[in-house]
Design a protein around this motif. Structure first.
Motif, mmCIF file in Angstrom:
data_model
loop_
_atom_site.group_PDB
_atom_site.id
_atom_site.type_symbol
_atom_site.label_atom_id
_atom_site.label_comp_id
_atom_site.label_asym_id
_atom_site.label_seq_id
_atom_site.Cartn_x
_atom_site.Cartn_y
_atom_site.Cartn_z
ATOM 1 N N ARG A 185 0.829 -1.202 0.000
ATOM 2 C CA ARG A 185 0.000 0.000 0.000
ATOM 3 C C ARG A 185 0.862 1.250 0.000
ATOM 4 N NH1 ARG A 185 -4.959 1.548 4.171
ATOM 5 N NH2 ARG A 185 -5.322 3.635 3.326
ATOM 6 N N ARG A 186 1.966 1.244 0.752
ATOM 7 C CA ARG A 186 2.826 2.420 0.799
ATOM 8 C C ARG A 186 3.442 2.697 -0.568
ATOM 9 N NH1 ARG A 186 3.699 7.354 1.904
ATOM 10 N NH2 ARG A 186 5.815 7.924 2.522
ATOM 11 N N ILE A 187 3.908 1.673 -1.258
ATOM 12 C CA ILE A 187 4.483 1.861 -2.596
ATOM 13 C C ILE A 187 3.403 2.328 -3.567
ATOM 14 C CG2 ILE A 187 5.586 0.688 -4.538
ATOM 15 C CD1 ILE A 187 6.992 -1.116 -2.505
ATOM 16 N N ARG A 188 2.217 1.760 -3.438
ATOM 17 C CA ARG A 188 1.104 2.178 -4.295
ATOM 18 C C ARG A 188 0.778 3.653 -4.087
ATOM 19 N NH1 ARG A 188 -4.506 0.056 -2.476
ATOM 20 N NH2 ARG A 188 -4.339 1.986 -1.249
ATOM 21 N N ASP A 189 0.755 4.096 -2.824
ATOM 22 C CA ASP A 189 0.461 5.502 -2.539
ATOM 23 C C ASP A 189 1.527 6.429 -3.113
ATOM 24 O OD1 ASP A 189 -1.814 4.717 -1.243
ATOM 25 O OD2 ASP A 189 -0.995 4.934 0.787
ATOM 26 N N LEU A 190 2.793 6.016 -3.036
ATOM 27 C CA LEU A 190 3.875 6.818 -3.611
ATOM 28 C C LEU A 190 3.710 6.932 -5.129
ATOM 29 C CD1 LEU A 190 6.922 5.372 -1.623
ATOM 30 C CD2 LEU A 190 5.941 7.662 -1.362
ATOM 31 N N LEU A 191 3.243 5.859 -5.736
ATOM 32 C CA LEU A 191 3.076 5.838 -7.190
ATOM 33 C C LEU A 191 1.902 6.703 -7.616
ATOM 34 C CD1 LEU A 191 3.913 4.593 -9.924
ATOM 35 C CD2 LEU A 191 2.432 2.659 -9.393
ATOM 36 N N THR A 192 0.757 6.569 -6.936
ATOM 37 C CA THR A 192 -0.416 7.339 -7.350
ATOM 38 C C THR A 192 -0.271 8.818 -7.040
ATOM 39 O OG1 THR A 192 -1.529 6.838 -5.244
ATOM 40 C CG2 THR A 192 -1.977 5.385 -7.106
ATOM 41 N N ALA A 193 0.596 9.152 -6.074
ATOM 42 C CA ALA A 193 0.848 10.570 -5.777
ATOM 43 C C ALA A 193 1.834 11.194 -6.750
ATOM 44 C CB ALA A 193 1.372 10.715 -4.352
ATOM 45 N N GLY A 194 2.460 10.381 -7.605
ATOM 46 C CA GLY A 194 3.446 10.897 -8.543
ATOM 47 C C GLY A 194 4.846 10.990 -7.963
ATOM 48 N N THR A 195 5.027 10.605 -6.687
ATOM 49 C CA THR A 195 6.350 10.654 -6.069
ATOM 50 C C THR A 195 7.258 9.573 -6.644
ATOM 51 O OG1 THR A 195 5.315 11.451 -4.052
ATOM 52 C CG2 THR A 195 7.556 10.629 -3.848
ATOM 53 N N LEU A 196 6.699 8.414 -6.891
ATOM 54 C CA LEU A 196 7.409 7.320 -7.561
ATOM 55 C C LEU A 196 6.866 7.224 -8.980
ATOM 56 C CD1 LEU A 196 9.317 4.852 -7.428
ATOM 57 C CD2 LEU A 196 7.373 3.511 -6.628
ATOM 58 N N PRO A 197 7.663 7.533 -9.991
ATOM 59 C CA PRO A 197 7.136 7.580 -11.360
ATOM 60 C C PRO A 197 6.749 6.203 -11.887
ATOM 61 C CG PRO A 197 9.201 8.794 -11.171
ATOM 62 C CD PRO A 197 9.061 7.981 -9.919
ATOM 63 N N ALA A 198 5.768 6.182 -12.763
ATOM 64 C CA ALA A 198 5.434 4.955 -13.483
ATOM 65 C C ALA A 198 6.553 4.622 -14.465
ATOM 66 C CB ALA A 198 4.112 5.124 -14.220
ATOM 67 N N GLY A 199 6.735 3.337 -14.707
ATOM 68 C CA GLY A 199 7.748 2.888 -15.651
ATOM 69 C C GLY A 199 9.136 2.755 -15.064
ATOM 70 N N ARG A 200 9.276 2.846 -13.729
ATOM 71 C CA ARG A 200 10.584 2.731 -13.086
ATOM 72 C C ARG A 200 10.753 1.350 -12.486
ATOM 73 N NH1 ARG A 200 13.766 5.813 -15.186
ATOM 74 N NH2 ARG A 200 15.157 5.728 -13.383
ATOM 75 N N ARG A 201 11.970 0.828 -12.574
ATOM 76 C CA ARG A 201 12.260 -0.497 -12.012
ATOM 77 C C ARG A 201 12.350 -0.404 -10.497
ATOM 78 N NH1 ARG A 201 16.463 -3.478 -10.206
ATOM 79 N NH2 ARG A 201 17.941 -1.774 -10.542
ATOM 80 N N LEU A 202 11.629 -1.278 -9.816
ATOM 81 C CA LEU A 202 11.732 -1.368 -8.366
ATOM 82 C C LEU A 202 12.996 -2.139 -7.993
ATOM 83 C CD1 LEU A 202 8.010 -2.166 -7.477
ATOM 84 C CD2 LEU A 202 9.258 -0.064 -6.922
ATOM 85 N N PRO A 203 13.554 -1.880 -6.820
ATOM 86 C CA PRO A 203 14.758 -2.619 -6.412
ATOM 87 C C PRO A 203 14.488 -4.119 -6.354
ATOM 88 C CG PRO A 203 14.384 -0.733 -4.971
ATOM 89 C CD PRO A 203 13.169 -0.857 -5.830
ATOM 90 N N ALA A 204 15.535 -4.888 -6.525
ATOM 91 C CA ALA A 204 15.404 -6.336 -6.396
ATOM 92 C C ALA A 204 14.900 -6.685 -5.002
ATOM 93 C CB ALA A 204 16.751 -7.007 -6.653
ATOM 94 N N GLU A 205 14.173 -7.795 -4.910
ATOM 95 C CA GLU A 205 13.596 -8.194 -3.624
ATOM 96 C C GLU A 205 14.656 -8.283 -2.532
ATOM 97 O OE1 GLU A 205 11.746 -11.836 -4.579
ATOM 98 O OE2 GLU A 205 10.254 -10.934 -5.939
ATOM 99 N N ARG A 206 15.788 -8.864 -2.855
ATOM 100 C CA ARG A 206 16.841 -9.052 -1.859
ATOM 101 C C ARG A 206 17.401 -7.707 -1.393
ATOM 102 N NH1 ARG A 206 21.382 -12.735 -4.060
ATOM 103 N NH2 ARG A 206 21.552 -10.942 -5.470
ATOM 104 N N GLU A 207 17.577 -6.772 -2.328
ATOM 105 C CA GLU A 207 18.130 -5.462 -1.974
ATOM 106 C C GLU A 207 17.188 -4.688 -1.060
ATOM 107 O OE1 GLU A 207 18.756 -3.567 -5.692
ATOM 108 O OE2 GLU A 207 20.542 -4.722 -6.215
ATOM 109 N N LEU A 208 15.884 -4.664 -1.416
ATOM 110 C CA LEU A 208 14.944 -3.891 -0.620
ATOM 111 C C LEU A 208 14.715 -4.531 0.743
ATOM 112 C CD1 LEU A 208 13.153 -1.409 -0.523
ATOM 113 C CD2 LEU A 208 11.299 -2.750 -1.542
#
Length: 481
Positions: A33-56
């Motif tokens: 939900r937190r990542i979704r909120d960042l995306l819909t607010a425009g803080t996290l742009p669409a089309g960007r690669r998220l960090p690898a599971e292990r890294e995050l």
């Protein structure tokens, strides 16, 4: 306004996510939900690669299963996808809002649409246009691109406002939405991205989707309107949109207005990134407190912008006359697209619009006085009956973008008000994904007495939600009534 991520590094994302112990449980769902909120607010742009599971997982100090489960939820909800060679990439679900016509049911007060009644001068203008109609009857009745006299009147209006324009740069359409749709249909290819303000007019979200495009949101803050310049620059570098849809004057729904310097900077930024700006001026001359500002494209070559406008807000929505303005070659291309859709806008409407453009200063003066009174009346009613609402005063436009008190959902409030005879547009209709459920747009386009009654209904609906009398089920996010 929250910052837009400049680089999609794991540390930057972790910082924006914040302490994982503060996320609502279960933890994987809270993270999604937190990542979704960042995306819909425009803080996290669409089309960007998220960090690898292990890294995050290492950066957040949570299990890899937690991150993997959060990414799975994002994919299931349409906010991410897995691309070969790119990992998990952020996405925005296709716009689902349908902008339905205003209600005509007896006894229903419609505040879902910001549509004022006809200007007093309209009927006289139609009668005068009807008197001039016989001169057109010997011809075929079509005016592809618009009657010469109307195109000349529109061009003169642009020139007077500071944007020198020739009639061949103008194409007459059946309203502002029709003009926007013609531009998108002509210039968008499937998969192209369109930079949009967030929140924005719901109709454009649907039009972009219908043309095969994808919206890339940029956050708008009415308290700091010019901040969109830096945010748009970052999003442009990250997502490479083909077009940008902007409302520099009294953006719908926030009422945000760029300063003279801000609009020059934003125009130059979009031009430098190779984006054509589609500039919606439907409310540009509805300034209620301050005076006019230079047109958005005044400092750029004509090829940098397509400006769309019309008479729906200043005069009446039933007068289906709009226009677009750009450089001559592109105008001819857009006119060709329009010709495939419809041969001509109705001649009587065009003749009426020509008359009204000659009197538009007087029409606007009357409309501004009317809207100013209604805006102040609406805000006074909110302060009296809903004192815990935040209802800032817009300097122009047609609506107040209200922030609801904690615990009140815009969707639930909309659903609770409908049986009481009040139709509203819930906040989510103005954004992508699930954003703005804490917001409600209230147009001040009806007489003050009706607006007071609407606020009374809202107070009643809110009391029902708080007491549990209403079922609290949100209206479907895909429908605006």
């Amino acid at each position: 306004m929250p910052p837009v991520i400049d680089q999609s590094t794991v540390r930057e994302l972790a910082t924006l996510i914040g302490p994982v112990e503060d996320l609502p449980g279960p933890r994987y769902a809270g993270l999604a939900r937190r990542i979704r909120d960042l995306l819909t607010a425009g803080t996290l742009p669409a089309g960007r690669r998220l960090p690898a599971e292990r890294e995050l997982s290492a950066e957040l100090d949570v299990s890899r299963v937690t991150v993997a489960s959060a990414y799975r939820v994002l994919r299931e909800e349409g906010f991410a996808s897995t691309r070969h060679g790119s990992g998990t990439v952020t996405e925005l679900p296709s716009a689902g809002s349908r902008w339905l016509p205003p209600s005509s049911r007896p006894g229903v007060l419609d505040l879902a649409h910001a549509a004022p009644e006809a200007a007093p001068r309209l009927l006289d203008a139609y009668q005068r246009a009807l008197a001039g109609l016989p001169a057109q009857l010997s011809g075929h009745g079509y005016a592809p691109g618009g009657l010469p006299g109307l195109r000349a009147a529109i061009a003169e209006r642009f020139t007077t406002r500071g944007l020198p324009t020739e009639p061949d740069q103008v194409v007459v359409t059946a309203g502002v939405g029709d003009a926007t749709a013609v531009v998108l249909e002509t210039l968008l290819q499937p998969g192209d991205r369109v930079l949009v303000e967030h929140p924005t007019y719901p109709g454009v979200l649907g039009m972009v989707a219908a043309a095969g495009g994808r919206c890339t949101p940029v956050p708008v803050d009415a308290a700091d309107a010019d901040a969109i310049v830096g945010a748009a620059d970052l999003v442009a570098r990250q997502s490479s949109p083909r077009l940008a849809f902007v409302m520099p004057d009294f953006s719908n729904p926030t009422g945000s207005r760029l300063s003279a310097a801000g609009r020059r900077r934003l125009a130059a930024t979009l031009w430098q990134h190779g984006m054509l700006a589609v500039v919606d001026e439907v409310a540009a001359e509805l300034h209620l407190d301050d005076g006019p500002l230079p047109p958005f494209g005044a400092s750029l070559p004509d090829a940098a912008t397509v400006t769309v406008g019309g008479l729906s807000k200043a005069v009446w929505g039933g007068l289906r006359v709009g226009w677009l303005r750009t450089e001559e070659t592109l105008a001819a291309q857009l006119e060709e697209t329009l010709g495939r859709r419809q041969l001509s806008v109705g001649l009587l409407d065009q003749l009426t619009a020509t008359i009204l453009l000659g009197e538009l200063d007087e029409v606007l003066e009357e409309r501004r006085a009317q809207l100013r009174e209604r805006r102040d009346g609406l805000r006074a009613a909110i302060a009296d009956r809903l004192p815990d609402w935040d209802a800032p005063s817009p300097a122009g436009g047609l609506s107040v973008w209200c922030r609801l008190p904690p615990g009140i959902s815009s969707a639930a409030l909309t659903a609770a008000a409908a049986p009481l005879g009040l139709t509203l547009a819930e906040g989510r209709a103005f954004g992508t994904g699930h954003a703005f459920d804490d917001r409600l747009r209230l147009p001040f386009t009806r007489p003050v007495g009706e607006l007071r009654r609407a606020v009374d209904v809202l107070a009643q609906a809110q009391d029902r939600l708080r007491s549990g009398v209403a079922d609290g089920q949100p209206a479907r996010a895909s429908t605006v009534v």
